[in-house]
Every structure is written in C-alpha cells, then in structure tokens.
Design a protein around this motif. Structure first.
Motif, PDB file in Angstrom:
ATOM      1  N   TRP A   1     -66.885  82.787 -31.429  1.00  0.00           N
ATOM      2  CA  TRP A   1     -67.205  81.475 -30.821  1.00  0.00           C
ATOM      3  C   TRP A   1     -67.862  80.571 -31.866  1.00  0.00           C
ATOM      4  O   TRP A   1     -67.479  79.419 -32.040  1.00  0.00           O
ATOM      5  CB  TRP A   1     -68.221  81.656 -29.670  1.00  0.00           C
TER       6      TRP A   1
ATOM      7  N   ALA B   1     -65.568  80.164 -35.374  1.00  0.00           N
ATOM      8  CA  ALA B   1     -64.363  79.316 -35.232  1.00  0.00           C
ATOM      9  C   ALA B   1     -64.787  77.855 -35.170  1.00  0.00           C
ATOM     10  O   ALA B   1     -64.111  76.979 -35.698  1.00  0.00           O
ATOM     11  CB  ALA B   1     -63.581  79.696 -33.985  1.00  0.00           C
TER      12      ALA B   1
ATOM     13  N   ALA C   1     -62.518  73.111 -32.325  1.00  0.00           N
ATOM     14  CA  ALA C   1     -61.492  74.106 -32.659  1.00  0.00           C
ATOM     15  C   ALA C   1     -60.576  73.547 -33.736  1.00  0.00           C
ATOM     16  O   ALA C   1     -60.641  72.356 -34.062  1.00  0.00           O
ATOM     17  CB  ALA C   1     -60.685  74.439 -31.404  1.00  0.00           C
TER      18      ALA C   1
ATOM     19  N   TRP D   1     -52.685  79.997 -29.815  1.00  0.00           N
ATOM     20  CA  TRP D   1     -53.834  80.819 -30.251  1.00  0.00           C
ATOM     21  C   TRP D   1     -54.979  79.993 -30.820  1.00  0.00           C
ATOM     22  O   TRP D   1     -55.581  80.373 -31.836  1.00  0.00           O
ATOM     23  CB  TRP D   1     -53.401  81.835 -31.315  1.00  0.00           C
ATOM     24  N   CYS D   2     -55.247  78.897 -30.207  1.00  0.00           N
ATOM     25  CA  CYS D   2     -56.306  78.039 -30.733  1.00  0.00           C
ATOM     26  C   CYS D   2     -57.670  78.572 -30.236  1.00  0.00           C
ATOM     27  O   CYS D   2     -57.983  78.480 -29.044  1.00  0.00           O
ATOM     28  CB  CYS D   2     -56.062  76.608 -30.251  1.00  0.00           C
ATOM     29  N   THR D   3     -58.442  79.150 -31.159  1.00  0.00           N
ATOM     30  CA  THR D   3     -59.731  79.727 -30.777  1.00  0.00           C
ATOM     31  C   THR D   3     -60.696  78.610 -30.388  1.00  0.00           C
ATOM     32  O   THR D   3     -60.796  77.607 -31.106  1.00  0.00           O
ATOM     33  CB  THR D   3     -60.325  80.565 -31.925  1.00  0.00           C
ATOM     34  N   ASN D   4     -61.377  78.781 -29.285  1.00  0.00           N
ATOM     35  CA  ASN D   4     -62.261  77.778 -28.662  1.00  0.00           C
ATOM     36  C   ASN D   4     -61.458  76.667 -27.990  1.00  0.00           C
ATOM     37  O   ASN D   4     -62.029  75.823 -27.298  1.00  0.00           O
ATOM     38  CB  ASN D   4     -63.226  77.124 -29.670  1.00  0.00           C
TER      39      ASN D   4
ATOM     40  N   ARG E   1     -54.819  80.498 -21.190  1.00  0.00           N
ATOM     41  CA  ARG E   1     -55.856  81.197 -21.963  1.00  0.00           C
ATOM     42  C   ARG E   1     -55.290  82.555 -22.371  1.00  0.00           C
ATOM     43  O   ARG E   1     -54.885  83.355 -21.509  1.00  0.00           O
ATOM     44  CB  ARG E   1     -57.132  81.368 -21.128  1.00  0.00           C
TER      45      ARG E   1
ATOM     46  N   GLN F   1     -62.646  82.296 -26.099  1.00  0.00           N
ATOM     47  CA  GLN F   1     -61.774  81.351 -25.407  1.00  0.00           C
ATOM     48  C   GLN F   1     -60.705  80.968 -26.410  1.00  0.00           C
ATOM     49  O   GLN F   1     -60.995  80.352 -27.434  1.00  0.00           O
ATOM     50  CB  GLN F   1     -62.566  80.105 -24.990  1.00  0.00           C
ATOM     51  N   ASN F   2     -59.489  81.375 -26.124  1.00  0.00           N
ATOM     52  CA  ASN F   2     -58.407  81.111 -27.077  1.00  0.00           C
ATOM     53  C   ASN F   2     -57.176  80.770 -26.257  1.00  0.00           C
ATOM     54  O   ASN F   2     -56.885  81.454 -25.274  1.00  0.00           O
ATOM     55  CB  ASN F   2     -58.170  82.366 -27.928  1.00  0.00           C
TER      56      ASN F   2
END
Ligand SMILES: Cc1cc2nc3c(=O)[nH]c(=O)nc-3n(C[C@H](O)[C@H](O)[C@H](O)COP(=O)(O)OP(=O)(O)OC[C@H]3O[C@@H](n4cnc5c(N)ncnc54)[C@H](O)[C@@H]3O)c2cc1C
Length: 619
Positions: free
Chosen positions: A136, A139, A172, A208-211, A254, A264-265
């Motif tokens: 979290w 990223a 992100a 796959w975008c983290t946050n 998600r 959260q990705n």
C-alpha cells in the motif's frame, strides 16, 4: 525460411526494442560502481569506506521507525488482513496521521522529507511484518504519483498534488494493460489531443494497478500522436496525472492474488476522460522515460522490503531449528539443515549491504544508481525467495500450515506460509527477473555500444564510420591489454585484512574477466547479442555476485573497524564470498559449455505440440 528460431524472434522485436531504446536515459552524469565493474574496473573508492548514515539523518530515522514499529505492533494484525483481504480504514488513517503516505515527500510540501535510506529502513521494517501494508505504502510512494511529481513535476503541479498526497490521498501508477506487460510498445490506451489543444481525451484499460481501486490520483501512461523522427514514425508515450473525480474514470474489477490479500489492485477503465494538458508530467512523449527514471530509485524499495523479509525468516528459523528436536537432537545440528541456515545468514548480510549501499548512493547523488538499483532488485528478490523457500522447508509441515491454524492448535503462529505467498511477487513486479537481466545487460554494454554505435548503424556516412573506427581502435588498443595485464594480486586491498582483501582481489581479477567476456560476446554476436539471453543472463549474474561480494566486504570491514572484538560480520561476508565464487565459476564455465540451443529447440518443439503425448494421463 530460416531454421534458427532466434532469427524468427528478431524479425518481430525491433519496434519494441526501438521504443524502449528511445526511452532509456542515454547520459551517465555520474560514475556507476557496477557499470565500471562490467568495464573491468573495480572502483573501491565508490564503496569504501562503506557509507555511514549521517548522525542527524540516523536520529530522524530512529525516531520515525520507533513510532512506526509501535503502531505496527499495536494496530496491525497481518494475519487478519490476510484473512479478510482488507486493511481497516482506521488503520490507514492512523498510518496517514504518522505521515506514512508522505515519507519521501519534502517537508515544504507537507511530507516527512525522509532520505532514501530512512524511507528504505521503514520499508524494511514493514517488509518484515506485513506484505500488504508495505505494498500500500510503497506503491503510493515508490512508483505512484509522489515520485514522478518530485522528479519531473512543475512547481504548480507539486503545489497542487504533493500536500494532498502527503496527507494520505492515495495514488497509483498505471502502465500495464492486458496486452502490455514487459513491452510497452504496443500500448493501447490512447490520449488524443482535443481540437483546441487544451486537453487530451484518454481512453483505454489498465490492468493490475496497485492502489488503483482506491486511488484518487493515478499516473497513467498513454499513447499520444506519433511524431516523425528521421523520416520515420516514432511512437509516443506520455504520462498524465488523472484524477478519479474526472468523468469517465471507472474501477472495473478488484484483482485477487496468491498473496498480498490486503492490497487494493484492479482494472481501471478510462472512457474519453478529458485531461487538461497541464496534467502532463514532464512533457509529451516522455512518459516511458519518466517510468524508467522513476523506477530507477523507486525500485530500491523492493529489495529493502526483501531484506526485512529475509531477516524475519532468519529470526524464525533460528528459533525453530534450536527448539525442534528430531533424530536425537535439534534439527539445526543436522548438516542438511545447518548448511541452509549458514547460507541464509551469509546471503542476508550481502542483501543488507547492497541495499544500504544503494540507498546511500541515492542520498549522496554522486553515483548513477540505475544499475545498482536494478541489480539490488534482481539479486535480493531472487535471494529472498530462496531464503523463504528454505524457511518453509526447515519449518517442515508447520511451514505449510497457516498462522491461524497454528494458533488454534496452541502453537507459535509463525506466518511462514503467508510470507511465502506474499513474497513471490517480488520477482515479477517492477520488472521481472528476466527483464531486469536484459535491462542490466543493456546498461552494462552501454560503454561498448557508444564506442561502436556508428559502425553498426547502416545509415552512418562512410567518413563518420571511418572516424568512429579509428577512435574505437585507439580506445580498445589501450583498454584490451589493460584487462589482461592489470595487477590485481597481493598486496592490493590488504588494508581490508587477509580474508576480505583476498576477496576484493578476486573481484578485481574477475571484473577483468567479466569485461572481456562481455566484450568478446559483443564482438561475436554484435546486434544479435540482445537475443542471446542465457549468455547475457550469466554475465549479469556474475556481475550481481561481484557487486554483492564487494558490498558485503565493504560493510563487514566497516563494522569490524567500529567494533574490532566482534568478527562475525567478516565471517559472514567471507562465507558469502566463498559461496558466490562457486556460482561465478559455474557461470563462467557455462558461458561456453551449455545446453541452451538444445533446450531452446526443445522448447519450440514442445510449443509446437510435438511432445503433447507427454501430457497424457492427467485431468
Ligand atoms: C500484484 C501485482 C501488482 C502490480 N502492480 C502494478 C502497478 O501498480 N502498475 C502497473 O503498471 N503494473 C503493475 N503490475 C504489473 C506488473 O508490473 C507486470 O505483471 C510485470 O511487468 C510483468 O508483465 P506481465 O505480467 O504482463 O508479463 P509478460 O510481459 O507477459 O511476461 C511473461 C513472462 O515472459 C517473460 N518475458 C517477457 N518478455 C520477455 C523477453 N523479451 N525476454 C525474456 N523473457 C521475457 C517475463 O519475464 C515473464 O516471465 C502488477 C502486477 C501484479 C501481479
């Protein structure tokens, strides 16, 4: 049609390589320790004395880490996060209150203004405790909006976004798409300029975008209209600051993973989002370069987290291997287990030494760290995975059991199973291991490429070619014999003592051998060298081990100078160097004697279905 499958691949790859090549940082403003090593020069002046964290900076870090550790112990239950897949909102608020979302953001913009070393110390601490919380925060700060804003944002952009981001507005970084992973040339997300030129219309989907699902601010890479360079079309990738509040921004899904259950990705969809041109970061067409430069320093957070994980594994293994008795004694006394523990400890000191060396290099700003950061990421993520694997093995059945189940049975809830699931991703994100090897090889070859680039370019006019040929001949007439003739025997480096000094002499000798091997490979394969990935991979791994050895020796030397009665750092560095030397000898032997071609051909046969019979008898 050719029968060499490498050649077939070469026909489809040039555009991807060209786009990436155009985006790489061409200049070296400062020396690079690893870059020099690949050229056959051991620059001990860049690593010895091993950088001490300045007192004032250390005190700032100590105070912050103490608060962070207390918060982690009191407020964060990593196994509960793993079970529920959520980090509670009040925990995130607590982290924001501590300033954890603005660790690296300068104080002038409301952040804590931590140095890279202190930021990485925090990531190391987090990495030893909770993978999801680490991701979290990292990223958001290592690749999310703060880092590219600090590097490339205008003053106006910094004032607008950094204070919000420091207070906990999540950000992100969106590059990956369903068809765009390691190779961004075929990006489908587009940003078309509006007729009045005031904005761009952004359309596409990011994977796959983290946050991403919770981010208010996302740095998005998109294709903008191509430009003509030298009469040819050149694809342009541009970085935009996109806000969730902009109409057309959608979180579609998600994603769920093997580990890191609390992150959260997700998949983000952009439909004709109107992004003002003021939201372009750095400039049109500079997006990929921005991503690469951002990752140069951002990438060091991964190995810092890996060091935390490795230390946690070592701690768990030490306790368990003494306590657990089988076949008449503690399992740590059985050779097969003991050797793993020795290897684990020796590797951990090398990882530790590499990470704090690279972090100090970022803070000092006197070395180019793109190779050091990439090598630390590659080496530490792979070493960490082996350490985690050994830890699971040494824990036996308990290594496979969840912490929750262990706790329910009344046993110590060591979360080794979760650590394994959480740490596998480190070999994939921010450049897979294979891609890191190619990246490092390209940068390592840069000095040679520059010397002969004009010769290899068919468009270079004959007089320019002749001039380059003469310059290259002069340069190599000096450089080449130097690699054979330079003295790297005793008494060089004896100031480090007999053991460490001996290892440094080996590193120096081997750097000449490595440089020659690289040079010979470049001469033999020329532009096709890019496709000899196994060969390049072995050379990169040799360079990685040499860097790790040098870092471990420099750190051990500094530690025993401070406390001469405690020789264990030297013993650990010595063991690491012995193990690394064996790997290096094997890698050199395999440069010329290997089964790469047979394996490659076999793989093509497998892919063509010729061995499909082997898959019979399964569900
Ligand atoms: C948990 C998670 C978080 C992520 N967070 C983000 C994020 O925040 N932002 C973002 O933009 N992306 C993110 N990603 C994407 C991540 O960066 C990519 O997964 C990674 O770059 C690899 O791309 P890919 O998965 O498409 O693999 P591919 O590129 O399809 O590669 C598949 C395999 O082929 C190998 N390979 C590919 N090309 C070559 C080659 N030329 N030579 C040799 N081997 C090759 C790779 O090494 C790999 O083993 C995340 C992914 C995950 C799973």
């Amino acid at each position: 049609m050719t029968s060499d499958p490498h050649v077939l691949l070469e026909k489809g790859a040039p555009e991807a390589l060209e786009v990436t090549e155009a985006a790489r940082e061409a200049e070296w403003h400062h020396p690079s320790f690893i870059g020099e090593l690949f050229m056959g020069r051991l620059r001990t002046d860049l690593i010895i004395p091993y950088p001490e964290q300045p007192d004032e900076d250390r005190q700032i870090g100590d105070a912050f880490l103490a608060t962070l550790e207390a918060f982690l112990r009191k407020r964060i239950d990593p196994d509960e996060i793993d079970r529920t897949g959520e980090i509670p909102a009040e925990v995130l608020q607590g982290l924001a209150k501590l300033g954890c979302f603005g660790m690296k953001i300068p104080k002038a913009y409301g952040g804590l203004g931590l140095s890279q070393t202190n930021y990485n110390r925090a990531i190391c601490l987090l990495g030893s405790y909770c993978g999801s919380t680490t991701v979290w925060l990292s990223a958001h700060q290592s690749i999310g909006a703060p880092q590219p804003l600090m590097l490339f944002g205008t003053e106006e952009q910094k004032r607008k976004y950094l204070p919000r981001l420091a207070q906990g507005t999540i950000s992100a970084f969106a590059l990956t798409e369903p068809d765009v992973g390691s190779d961004p040339a075929n990006m489908l997300t587009i940003a078309a300029p509006t007729k009045d030129g005031a904005a761009y219309l952004l359309t596409g989907e990011k994977l796959w975008c983290t946050n991403g699902p919770v981010a208010e601010v996302v740095v998005v890479m998109a294709r903008t209209p191509s430009v003509a360079v030298g009469g040819r079309e050149r694809k342009q990738i541009t970085a935009f600051i996109v806000e969730k509040s902009m109409p057309g921004f959608e979180v579609v899904h998600r994603c769920e993973f093997m580990g890191l259950k609390g992150i959260q990705n997700g998949v983000l969809r952009f439909t004709n989002i109107r992004v003002p041109k003021e939201n372009i970061l750095w400039g049109p067409g500079l997006g990929l370069k921005l991503a690469l430069v951002t990752l140069n320093a951002g990438r060091i957070a991964i190995p810092a987290g890996c060091v935390g994980t490795a230390k946690r594994c070592l701690q768990s293994t030490r306790a368990w291997a003494k306590e657990r008795k089988q076949w008449g004694g503690p399992i740590g006394k059985h050779e097969a287990v003991a050797v793993k523990i020795g290897d684990m400890a020796a590797t951990t000191i090398a990882m530790d030494a590499m990470v704090w060396l690279a972090s100090a290099m970022v803070d000092r700003k006197t070395t180019d760290i793109r190779l050091e950061a990439a090598m630390a990421k590659l080496f530490c993520s792979e070493a960490c995975w082996r350490i985690v694997d050994d830890t699971v093995q040494i824990r036996g059945g308990r290594g496979y059991e969840t912490a929750r189940s262990l706790r329910a049975r009344g046993e110590a809830a060591l979360p080794v199973e979760r650590i394994m699931r959480d740490s596998r991703i480190n070999l994939i994100i921010e450049g897979t291991s294979d891609i890191m090897r190619l990246f490092i090889a390209r940068e390592a070859l840069d000095a040679h490429m520059r010397a002969v680039a004009d010769l290899l370019n068919p468009r270079t006019p004959p007089p320019a070619k002749a001039k380059t040929a003469l310059a290259a001949a002069l340069r190599y007439a000096l450089w080449y014999p130097q690699q054979w003739l330079s003295w790297s025997g005793w008494p060089k480096h004896q100031a480090l003592g007999p053991r460490l000094g001996g290892h440094l002499r080996f590193i120096e000798r081997t750097s000449h051998r490595l440089a020659l091997a690289l040079f010979h490979a470049a001469m033999r394969h020329q532009m096709r060298l890019a496709y000899r990935q196994q060969l390049l991979g072995r050379l990169v791994d040799i360079g990685g081990d040499l860097f790790a050895m040098a870092a471990a020796c420099a750190k051990a030397h500094a530690m025993v100078r401070l406390q001469p009665s405690e020789q264990s750092p030297v013993e650990l560095a010595d063991l690491f160097c012995r193990l690394a030397k064996r790997r290096i000898a094997l890698a050199f032997a395999q440069l010329h004697r290997n089964d790469d071609r047979t394996s490659y051909r076999m793989a093509q046969d497998v892919l063509n279905g010729r061995m499909a019979w082997l898959e019979e008898g399964i569900v």
